[in-house]
Design a protein around this motif. Structure first.
Motif, mmCIF file in Angstrom:
data_model
loop_
_atom_site.group_PDB
_atom_site.id
_atom_site.type_symbol
_atom_site.label_atom_id
_atom_site.label_comp_id
_atom_site.label_asym_id
_atom_site.label_seq_id
_atom_site.Cartn_x
_atom_site.Cartn_y
_atom_site.Cartn_z
ATOM 1 N N MET A 135 0.827 -1.095 -0.118
ATOM 2 C CA MET A 135 -0.001 0.052 0.037
ATOM 3 C C MET A 135 1.050 1.054 -0.004
ATOM 4 O O MET A 135 1.773 1.428 0.734
ATOM 5 N N TYR A 136 0.576 2.016 -0.913
ATOM 6 C CA TYR A 136 1.428 3.222 -0.926
ATOM 7 C C TYR A 136 0.615 4.481 -0.780
ATOM 8 O O TYR A 136 -0.562 4.546 -1.067
ATOM 9 N N VAL A 137 1.089 5.146 0.375
ATOM 10 C CA VAL A 137 0.024 6.322 0.752
ATOM 11 C C VAL A 137 1.288 7.899 0.541
ATOM 12 O O VAL A 137 2.402 7.679 0.836
ATOM 13 N N ALA A 138 0.686 8.639 -0.145
ATOM 14 C CA ALA A 138 1.413 10.050 -0.578
ATOM 15 C C ALA A 138 0.700 11.097 -0.166
ATOM 16 O O ALA A 138 -0.442 11.251 -0.010
ATOM 17 N N ILE A 139 1.525 12.193 0.401
ATOM 18 C CA ILE A 139 0.908 13.543 0.880
ATOM 19 C C ILE A 139 1.941 14.446 0.325
ATOM 20 O O ILE A 139 3.206 14.254 0.263
ATOM 21 N N PRO A 140 1.432 15.733 0.088
ATOM 22 C CA PRO A 140 2.224 16.665 -0.446
ATOM 23 C C PRO A 140 2.945 17.396 0.744
ATOM 24 O O PRO A 140 2.567 17.418 1.986
ATOM 25 N N VAL A 141 4.213 17.995 0.371
ATOM 26 C CA VAL A 141 5.095 18.525 1.609
ATOM 27 C C VAL A 141 4.649 19.810 1.864
ATOM 28 O O VAL A 141 4.382 20.295 3.011
ATOM 29 N N ASP A 142 3.921 20.449 0.770
ATOM 30 C CA ASP A 142 3.255 21.841 1.122
ATOM 31 C C ASP A 142 1.825 21.696 0.687
ATOM 32 O O ASP A 142 1.387 21.965 -0.627
ATOM 33 N N PRO A 143 1.068 21.640 1.436
ATOM 34 C CA PRO A 143 -0.516 21.391 1.100
ATOM 35 C C PRO A 143 -1.007 22.679 0.555
ATOM 36 O O PRO A 143 -2.187 22.581 0.069
ATOM 37 N N ALA A 144 -0.577 23.744 0.707
ATOM 38 C CA ALA A 144 -0.891 25.032 0.098
ATOM 39 C C ALA A 144 -1.062 25.222 -1.436
ATOM 40 O O ALA A 144 -1.977 25.488 -2.128
ATOM 41 N N SER A 145 0.139 24.393 -2.054
ATOM 42 C CA SER A 145 0.138 24.707 -3.439
ATOM 43 C C SER A 145 0.294 23.067 -3.852
ATOM 44 O O SER A 145 1.361 22.606 -4.131
ATOM 45 N N LEU A 146 -0.884 22.230 -3.725
ATOM 46 C CA LEU A 146 -0.990 20.707 -4.329
ATOM 47 C C LEU A 146 -0.298 20.361 -5.535
ATOM 48 O O LEU A 146 0.589 19.424 -5.590
ATOM 49 N N PRO A 150 6.283 19.213 -3.548
ATOM 50 C CA PRO A 150 7.113 17.621 -3.543
ATOM 51 C C PRO A 150 6.268 16.814 -2.658
ATOM 52 O O PRO A 150 5.163 17.225 -1.969
ATOM 53 N N MET A 151 6.538 15.625 -2.942
ATOM 54 C CA MET A 151 5.730 14.590 -2.471
ATOM 55 C C MET A 151 6.254 13.587 -1.426
ATOM 56 O O MET A 151 7.516 13.365 -1.746
#
Ligand code: ADP
Length: 603
Positions: A135-146, A150-151
């Motif tokens: 299972m791969y889960v990814a989140i943005p480093v900067d949620p303000a500029s999706l 970078p991820m």
């Protein structure tokens, strides 16, 4: 098991099975979703921790490679999970498990795409290298500029997770199976409760069909099934009553048929013998067992009878015929063939009513013969009287000698006529039992002596010895006048049919009843025997059986010359029978005759 119950149970079990399966699938799926969601949440939390501990230096790409690879490996050491750092353009700059430079651009990975769109992405894929699901889960480093951020990506081997899920499946399936078995058992019980009254009703219905009308439904008496049971019970009761009535009617009819003096044969429209009573078997001479159910032509009977039945079935009319049957004995049968019509005027066959009229016809013949005999017997003396009177009137009266002898003849003949009429009246009285008998005890020796006294003059004329051998003290209960009439008749016959110088004797003896081979005590006799024996002309053997008949005479001329009417012995026989006695005769031609009378002592 009854098929209805079986079907009902199966249907319920299948329904329960399907719903248990559906809920099982739903539960399993929800459980898995929840599990994965929770896993994702904790992975996101983990990554957020990583993010808070990691700087994003803005050096050259080479520097970034080195930094992030180092970071990833450091992190892997702590968590044991693969971590990947991806730049906003999809370039992998650090990976805990692989060299980032050899890795392709990750912008098209599902989890990255989703994270760029919604701020969090997830994908489950088979890893080529480990051959297990990740299972791969990814989140943005900067949620303000999706879209340009970078991820950070975390990969988790689902091997363990899947093992736990399949264990969950196992537990779930087992639970469901137990549930299913319990439900199936419950279903069976419910179905049984529902179908048992119906089964009982159907069982009772079956018994009624097999003529067991005493069968009753015992189930509940409420509800539709209860009502049905009660209706069946009511039906059975009414059937039972009807059957009882039918049986009763049948036995009544049977006893009527069996006790009828007429023979009855029922023939159906096709000519089959349906029924036959015992009297019919006797008079027709064939047995019902043999012929019931067979065609009438199969019964060995007279051609005329078959003809009559055929005619009756064709004409459907009442036919009457009198037929003589010769086998096994000759008899005259009066046959009535009555057509039978059922309700609605439907022709049902014919009823043959048979009556044996042999005895009736014989009596009728005897009566007309008797009338003819009487007329004949009366005509002879009347003709004689008339003839001699005519001759006298014609002139013979003038010759005193002839006249005298003719008048004597006329006198004798009228005397004979008188006797004949007297005997006839007597016979008719005795025969119709119109003579009242006055019984009294008679002492036989005295009585016989008196009788012989009366007839002795007649015997003396023919120089016939009258002998009597009677002990004193023998008594009999009888009508004295009638007993005298009997003895006078027999004695005068004896004198009549015995030549001059002969002998007529009378004897009386008591008859003891044998008991245990020995005679009972004297005085206990129940019968007496009177014998009248003569030494006369005797009676030929062939005439013996008939001499008690009316007007029967062995030798007409001799009887007439002796003044006999031929009625004496018939009167005697009837009188003896009125005393409940018997009379027999033994005789040898030329030697003599013996008439034997046996009378009961008490009447
Ligand atoms: P009848 O008046 O002619 O004597 P019965 O009825 O008395 O008539 O007798 C019938 C017939 O039986 C007689 O005609 C005679 O032929 C015969 N019979 C009766 N008694 C004797 C007898 N004792 N011996 C020989 N024949 C007898």
């Amino acid at each position: 098991m009854n098929s209805f119950r079986f079907r009902l149970t199966t249907m319920m079990i299948v329904l329960i099975g399907l719903s248990v399966l559906a809920s099982g699938l739903f539960i399993g799926k929800t459980y898995k979703e929840n599990y994965l969601d929770n896993l994702q949440q904790s992975m996101v939390r983990e990554m957020k921790v990583v993010l808070s501990k990691t700087d994003w230096p803005s050096g050259s790409l080479e520097e970034q490679y080195a930094y992030f690879t180092n970071e990833a490996q450091r992190f892997k050491k702590v968590t044991g999970e693969r971590i990947t750092f991806i730049l906003g353009d999809g370039t992998v700059v650090g990976d805990s498990d692989h060299d980032p430079k050899s890795m392709e651009n990750h912008l098209d990975r599902n989890e990255i795409r989703m994270a760029r769109e919604t701020g969090e992405g997830r994908d489950i894929r088979l890893s080529e290298t480990t051959k297990s699901n990740f299972m791969y889960v990814a989140i943005p480093v900067d949620p303000a500029s999706l879209s340009s951020s970078p991820m950070l990506r975390l990969a988790m081997n689902l091997g363990e997770v899947e093992a736990s899920i399949s264990k969950m499946w196992m537990v779930l399936l087992l639970g469901l199976l137990v549930l299913f078995i319990i439900a199936a058992l419950l279903c069976y019980r419910i179905a049984k409760g529902l179908t048992r009254p119906l089964e009982q009703i159907s069982e009772v219905a079956k018994q009624i069909k097999n003529h067991q009308y005493e069968a009753r439904v015992t189930g509940p008496d409420k509800g539709e099934i209860g009502e049905l049971g009660q209706s069946i019970n009511a039906m059975a009761a009414s059937l039972q009553e009807q059957m009882r009535q039918i049986r009763q009617n049948e036995t009544q009819l049977e006893s009527v048929l069996e006790n009828m003096i007429n023979g009855i044969v029922m023939i159906d429209r096709d000519g089959k013998i349906v029924l036959m009573n015992q009297r019919a078997e006797e008079v027709l001479g064939f047995s019902a067992k043999e012929f019931e159910g067979r065609h009438y032509t199969e019964a060995k009977q007279q051609y005329e009878l078959a003809q009559m039945i055929q005619e009756g079935l064709e004409l459907r009319e009442h036919l009457k015929e009198e037929l003589t049957f010769y086998f096994p004995v000759e008899r005259l049968l009066e046959l009535h063939l009555v057509p039978v019509f059922h309700a609605g005027d439907e022709f049902g066959g014919a009823l043959l009513v048979v009556q044996d009229v042999s005895a009736i016809r014989r009596l009728e013949r005897m009566r007309s013969e008797f009338v003819a005999n009487v007329s004949h017997e009366l005509k002879t003396p009347v003709a004689a009287v008339k003839g001699f009177a005519e001759t006298l009137l014609g002139g013979a009266v003038n010759d005193p000698e002839i006249a005298r002898s003719f008048l004597q003849i006329i006198f004798d003949e009228s005397e004979r006529l008188n006797r004949l009429i007297g005997d006839l009246l007597e016979l008719s009285k005795v025969e119709s039992r119109r003579v009242p008998l006055h019984f009294s005890p008679i002492e036989m020796s005295g009585f016989i002596a008196k009788t012989i006294e009366v007839i002795s003059a007649e015997a003396a004329k023919k120089r016939i010895i009258l002998d009597m051998r009677v002990e004193e003290g023998i008594y009999v209960e009888a009508d004295e006048d009638r007993l005298l009439q009997i003895l006078m008749n027999l004695l005068s016959n004896g004198i009549n049919y015995t030549p001059e110088g002969g002998k007529v004797s009378v004897s009386v003896e008591p008859l003891y009843k044998k008991q245990g081979g020995r005679l009972k005590q004297e005085g206990d006799y129940e019968h007496i025997r009177i014998r009248i024996t003569d030494t006369g002309i005797g009676i030929p053997k062939k005439d013996l059986p008939r001499i008690f008949e009316r007007f029967y005479r062995v030798d007409k001329a001799r009887s007439r010359s002796s003044g006999g009417t031929g009625l004496g012995l018939s009167i005697v026989k009837h009188l003896v029978e009125l005393h409940k006695g018997t009379i027999t005769v033994e005789s040898t031609v030329g030697v003599g005759s013996t008439f034997t009378i046996e009378l009961p002592v008490l009447q």
